[in-house]
Design a protein around this motif. Structure first.
Motif, PDB file in Angstrom:
ATOM      1  N   LEU A  21       0.830  -1.209   0.000  1.00  0.00           N
ATOM      2  CA  LEU A  21       0.000   0.000   0.000  1.00  0.00           C
ATOM      3  C   LEU A  21       0.860   1.254   0.000  1.00  0.00           C
ATOM      4  O   LEU A  21       0.558   2.225  -0.696  1.00  0.00           O
ATOM      5  CB  LEU A  21      -0.924  -0.003   1.227  1.00  0.00           C
ATOM      6  N   ARG A  64       2.007   2.419  -3.199  1.00  0.00           N
ATOM      7  CA  ARG A  64       0.968   3.110  -3.970  1.00  0.00           C
ATOM      8  C   ARG A  64       0.572   4.414  -3.298  1.00  0.00           C
ATOM      9  O   ARG A  64      -0.490   4.973  -3.589  1.00  0.00           O
ATOM     10  CB  ARG A  64      -0.264   2.210  -4.105  1.00  0.00           C
ATOM     11  N   VAL A  91      -0.396   4.967  -0.267  1.00  0.00           N
ATOM     12  CA  VAL A  91      -1.537   4.820   0.635  1.00  0.00           C
ATOM     13  C   VAL A  91      -0.997   4.372   1.987  1.00  0.00           C
ATOM     14  O   VAL A  91      -0.325   3.353   2.093  1.00  0.00           O
ATOM     15  CB  VAL A  91      -2.544   3.787   0.102  1.00  0.00           C
ATOM     16  N   VAL A 145      -5.365   2.088   5.782  1.00  0.00           N
ATOM     17  CA  VAL A 145      -6.225   1.060   5.191  1.00  0.00           C
ATOM     18  C   VAL A 145      -7.658   1.550   5.072  1.00  0.00           C
ATOM     19  O   VAL A 145      -8.361   1.230   4.105  1.00  0.00           O
ATOM     20  CB  VAL A 145      -6.154  -0.236   6.030  1.00  0.00           C
ATOM     21  N   ASP A 149      -8.755   4.250   4.177  1.00  0.00           N
ATOM     22  CA  ASP A 149      -8.954   5.111   3.008  1.00  0.00           C
ATOM     23  C   ASP A 149      -9.220   4.303   1.737  1.00  0.00           C
ATOM     24  O   ASP A 149      -9.566   4.880   0.702  1.00  0.00           O
ATOM     25  CB  ASP A 149      -7.730   5.994   2.777  1.00  0.00           C
ATOM     26  N   VAL A 150      -9.044   2.982   1.804  1.00  0.00           N
ATOM     27  CA  VAL A 150      -9.116   2.135   0.615  1.00  0.00           C
ATOM     28  C   VAL A 150     -10.520   1.576   0.443  1.00  0.00           C
ATOM     29  O   VAL A 150     -11.097   0.993   1.367  1.00  0.00           O
ATOM     30  CB  VAL A 150      -8.097   0.983   0.705  1.00  0.00           C
ATOM     31  N   GLU A 151     -11.086   1.755  -0.729  1.00  0.00           N
ATOM     32  CA  GLU A 151     -12.384   1.176  -1.059  1.00  0.00           C
ATOM     33  C   GLU A 151     -12.228  -0.274  -1.510  1.00  0.00           C
ATOM     34  O   GLU A 151     -12.998  -1.146  -1.123  1.00  0.00           O
ATOM     35  CB  GLU A 151     -13.051   1.989  -2.176  1.00  0.00           C
ATOM     36  N   ALA A 175      -8.982  -3.169  -2.922  1.00  0.00           N
ATOM     37  CA  ALA A 175      -7.591  -3.480  -3.264  1.00  0.00           C
ATOM     38  C   ALA A 175      -7.496  -4.965  -3.567  1.00  0.00           C
ATOM     39  O   ALA A 175      -8.021  -5.794  -2.818  1.00  0.00           O
ATOM     40  CB  ALA A 175      -6.642  -3.104  -2.129  1.00  0.00           C
ATOM     41  N   VAL A 228      -5.131  -0.628  -6.310  1.00  0.00           N
ATOM     42  CA  VAL A 228      -5.816   0.026  -5.196  1.00  0.00           C
ATOM     43  C   VAL A 228      -6.778   1.085  -5.732  1.00  0.00           C
ATOM     44  O   VAL A 228      -6.412   1.890  -6.595  1.00  0.00           O
ATOM     45  CB  VAL A 228      -4.801   0.694  -4.244  1.00  0.00           C
ATOM     46  N   LEU A 245      -9.061   4.070  -4.083  1.00  0.00           N
ATOM     47  CA  LEU A 245      -9.380   4.805  -2.867  1.00  0.00           C
ATOM     48  C   LEU A 245     -10.874   5.113  -2.800  1.00  0.00           C
ATOM     49  O   LEU A 245     -11.567   5.128  -3.820  1.00  0.00           O
ATOM     50  CB  LEU A 245      -8.586   6.109  -2.818  1.00  0.00           C
ATOM     51  N   LYS A 246     -11.350   5.357  -1.586  1.00  0.00           N
ATOM     52  CA  LYS A 246     -12.720   5.811  -1.427  1.00  0.00           C
ATOM     53  C   LYS A 246     -12.892   7.160  -2.122  1.00  0.00           C
ATOM     54  O   LYS A 246     -11.946   7.927  -2.255  1.00  0.00           O
ATOM     55  CB  LYS A 246     -13.067   5.921   0.056  1.00  0.00           C
ATOM     56  N   GLN A 304     -10.029  10.326  -3.088  1.00  0.00           N
ATOM     57  CA  GLN A 304      -9.424  10.380  -4.421  1.00  0.00           C
ATOM     58  C   GLN A 304      -9.035  11.814  -4.762  1.00  0.00           C
ATOM     59  O   GLN A 304      -9.696  12.766  -4.324  1.00  0.00           O
ATOM     60  CB  GLN A 304     -10.404   9.842  -5.462  1.00  0.00           C
TER      61      GLN A 304
END
Length: 286
Positions: free
Chosen positions: A122, A125, A127, A130, A132-134, A136, A146, A148-149, A153
């Motif tokens: 992450l 990338r 990031v 965690v 924040d990730v929609e 992955a 990945v 993102l939410k 973005q």
């Protein structure tokens, strides 16, 4: 033939053979290796090294072995194009690691990944959180994709209904102190234009290591001497400054005249020019 000379000849032959085989297999063999291609690549290299150094072995047998191992992934690639089931078996399928900001621990264990390794992927990338990730997932090639939410973005011109001009790839017109005529003609420029632009920046062609022209027609250069400072192109700032000056003049004209018709004309044109300035400012400042 002496042994050392025999090894030299064999090595040269196998370098050429391996190069041609790799070219035939295509760029994918170099970039995105599946498990199958990875095993095949190791085998081909091992055969080449073994026959090149093993003087008692027949060189043609080694070449035949390499051709067979190279033909297998080639045929597998053709079958993969026709059958998704076969493609999934050979190349593998993507594995979801994060969904809705939640880590799927069972999938991590299935792929034998630790939490630390996931966090490292992450970070590569950019990031670091965690939550924040929609979504992955781990690709068959080992890369982590990945998404993102939405609220995390980056903001794009489309999000704010801003129209921006398309940007084309920059053309390299000078390399190692030499002018490249083909890129110059591609953008419709001449050598005399290039020399004029260089004079504006106080440089000569011989001193330029790399020179590129962007889609707006601006020339940026990198000199051989890194200690010398090159002024940044001023075309876009000058255009913006001129437009703002014209808009200010129109407002002054509107204030300075007593004729209502002229005042209205200056005022309307001032507003139109201000709208144009607002639209092109992101481009001219970029």
């Amino acid at each position: 033939m002496p042994d050392w000379l025999d090894i030299v000849v064999r090595s040269l032959i196998f370098v050429v053979v391996l190069f041609l085989i790799t070219k035939w297999l295509g760029k994918k063999q170099l970039s995105e290796l599946s498990f199958f291609e990875y095993v095949t690549g190791i085998s081909i290299g091992s055969i080449g090294a073994e026959v090149a150094m093993g003087l008692e072995r027949n060189i043609m047998n080694g070449i035949i072995g390499i051709i067979i191992f190279a033909a297998i992934p080639f045929l597998a690639g053709l079958l993969s194009l026709k059958s998704k089931t076969f493609r999934d078996f050979i190349e593998g399928r993507a594995t979801v690691f994060i969904k809705d900001g939640k880590i799927l621990e069972d999938n991590l264990k299935k792929e034998k990944y630790t939490t630390d390794e996931l966090l490292e992927l992450l970070r590569k990338r950019d990031v670091f959180k965690v939550a924040d990730v929609e979504f992955a997932l781990l690709e068959p090639t080992g890369d982590l994709s990945v998404m993102l939410k939405k609220e995390n973005q980056p903001l794009t011109p489309k999000d704010v209904n801003l129209t921006v001009a398309s940007v084309k790839e920059p053309q390299t017109v000078i390399m190692d102190g030499e002018i490249l005529d083909e890129p110059l003609s591609t953008i419709g420029r001449s050598r005399s234009w290039l020399k004029t632009e260089l004079e504006k920046q106080g440089a000569t062609i011989e001193n330029v290591f790399l020179g590129q022209v962007d889609s707006y027609g601006q020339l940026t250069i990198d000199l051989f001497d890194d200690k010398l400072q090159v002024p940044s192109p001023q075309e876009k700032p000058l255009i913006l400054s001129t437009m703002k000056k014209c808009q200010a003049n129109l407002e002054l004209f509107a204030l300075g005249t007593e004729a209502q018709e002229a005042k209205q004309m200056y005022s309307n044109n001032s507003k139109k020019l201000q709208e144009a300035i607002d639209k092109v400012t992101p481009i001219l400042k970029g």
